[in-house]
Motif scaffolding. Sequence first.
Motif, PDB file in Angstrom:
ATOM      1  N   ASN A   1       0.824  -1.207   0.000  1.00  0.00           N
ATOM      2  CA  ASN A   1       0.000   0.000   0.000  1.00  0.00           C
ATOM      3  C   ASN A   1       0.860   1.261   0.000  1.00  0.00           C
ATOM      4  O   ASN A   1       0.567   2.228  -0.696  1.00  0.00           O
ATOM      5  CB  ASN A   1      -0.932   0.011   1.220  1.00  0.00           C
TER       6      ASN A   1
ATOM      7  N   ASP B   1       2.762   1.676  -3.404  1.00  0.00           N
ATOM      8  CA  ASP B   1       1.845   1.988  -4.500  1.00  0.00           C
ATOM      9  C   ASP B   1       1.210   3.358  -4.358  1.00  0.00           C
ATOM     10  O   ASP B   1       0.591   3.864  -5.296  1.00  0.00           O
ATOM     11  CB  ASP B   1       0.738   0.930  -4.596  1.00  0.00           C
TER      12      ASP B   1
ATOM     13  N   SER C   1      -8.908   4.353  -2.450  1.00  0.00           N
ATOM     14  CA  SER C   1      -8.491   3.164  -3.191  1.00  0.00           C
ATOM     15  C   SER C   1      -9.192   1.896  -2.707  1.00  0.00           C
ATOM     16  O   SER C   1      -9.084   0.845  -3.341  1.00  0.00           O
ATOM     17  CB  SER C   1      -6.975   2.980  -3.073  1.00  0.00           C
TER      18      SER C   1
ATOM     19  N   ARG D   1     -11.134  -0.747  -5.052  1.00  0.00           N
ATOM     20  CA  ARG D   1     -10.753  -0.666  -6.455  1.00  0.00           C
ATOM     21  C   ARG D   1     -10.141  -1.977  -6.927  1.00  0.00           C
ATOM     22  O   ARG D   1      -9.389  -2.617  -6.201  1.00  0.00           O
ATOM     23  CB  ARG D   1      -9.727   0.459  -6.676  1.00  0.00           C
TER      24      ARG D   1
ATOM     25  N   LYS E   1      -7.667  -4.225  -9.494  1.00  0.00           N
ATOM     26  CA  LYS E   1      -6.325  -4.026 -10.031  1.00  0.00           C
ATOM     27  C   LYS E   1      -6.397  -3.280 -11.365  1.00  0.00           C
ATOM     28  O   LYS E   1      -5.565  -2.415 -11.655  1.00  0.00           O
ATOM     29  CB  LYS E   1      -5.644  -5.383 -10.215  1.00  0.00           C
TER      30      LYS E   1
ATOM     31  N   GLU F   1      -7.057   0.433 -10.716  1.00  0.00           N
ATOM     32  CA  GLU F   1      -5.842   1.094 -10.247  1.00  0.00           C
ATOM     33  C   GLU F   1      -4.874   1.322 -11.402  1.00  0.00           C
ATOM     34  O   GLU F   1      -4.247   2.385 -11.502  1.00  0.00           O
ATOM     35  CB  GLU F   1      -5.173   0.248  -9.165  1.00  0.00           C
TER      36      GLU F   1
ATOM     37  N   PHE G   1      -6.645  10.389  -5.831  1.00  0.00           N
ATOM     38  CA  PHE G   1      -5.745   9.814  -4.839  1.00  0.00           C
ATOM     39  C   PHE G   1      -5.859  10.482  -3.461  1.00  0.00           C
ATOM     40  O   PHE G   1      -6.235   9.837  -2.495  1.00  0.00           O
ATOM     41  CB  PHE G   1      -4.301   9.883  -5.345  1.00  0.00           C
TER      42      PHE G   1
END
Length: 245
Positions: free
Chosen positions: A66, A69, A145, A148, A150, A153, A195
Motif C-alpha cells: 500500500n 503503490d 483506493s 478498487r 487491479k 488502479e 488519490f
Amino acid sequence: MMTVHEVSRLTGVSIRALHHYDRIGLLHPAEISGAGYRLYDDAVLERLQHILLFKELQFPLKEIKNILDSPCFDRNRALDQQITLLQMKKEHLENLIDLARGIKMIGVKNLDFKAFDTRKIDEYAQQAKASWGTTAEYREFEQKSKGRTKEEEQKLGEGLMAVIAQLGAMKDKNPEDSEVQDQVKKLQDYISQHFYSCSNEILASLGCMYAGGGSMTQNINTACGDGTAEYACQAIQAYCSANSQ
C-alpha cells in the motif's frame, strides 16, 4: 535484465519469496521472457530494496504494498528512517561485542544485561511504522483506493502518466508559460480527485521526487519521453512559487 535465480543470489531473497511477491502484486518482474522466465530490471530491483527496508521496520507485506503503490510515497523519508534504524542496530551489536570481549578477558564480574536491551530499537521501528499511516493524505488515499480492482488502479495510474506526458510534450516551452502552468494545475487536480488532496506543498515535493532519480524518474521518462520528469519538476516548482501566497 536479471533472472529470478540471479536476483535471489544477489539479494539473498529466496526464489519462493520472489514468486510470492509477484503473486500478491508486491513485486512484479519487468517482463516475462518468451520461455516464461521472470526478468527483473533496475527499477524493479530498487522497489525490492524498499520492500526489504520496510521489512526491517517490521511492516507486513500488505502494508508495504500500500505504501509503495501510494503516489505520496517518499523514498528519501523511507531511507532516512532505515539509516537511523541501522545505526541503532550497529550500536546495539557493538555493545554486545564489547560485552563479549569483556567477559572473555576478565570473566563475568557484574550481571549486566543492558547490552541485550532492544527496546529503543523496537520503539523506533514502531514509531516509524506508525508515521506512514498517520498522515491525512495517506488515510485519504487508503479510503479512495478501497474496493478498487487491479484494473481500475492500473487505469488511474495510466491516466496520471498521460497527464504528465502532456507536460513532457511541452518541453520546448518555458516552464512558466501559461499553457504549461495550466497543465500542472490539471495534474494537481487529477491527483486530488483520484488519490488524495494535493496541496501546493505536496505537489512541490512530488515534483522533486519525479526528478530525484531512481525508479520514479526512470518510469516517467520511459513512459512519457526522455527529460519529462525533470521538465515536470521545473514546471511544478514554477507553479508552486507563483501560487505560494
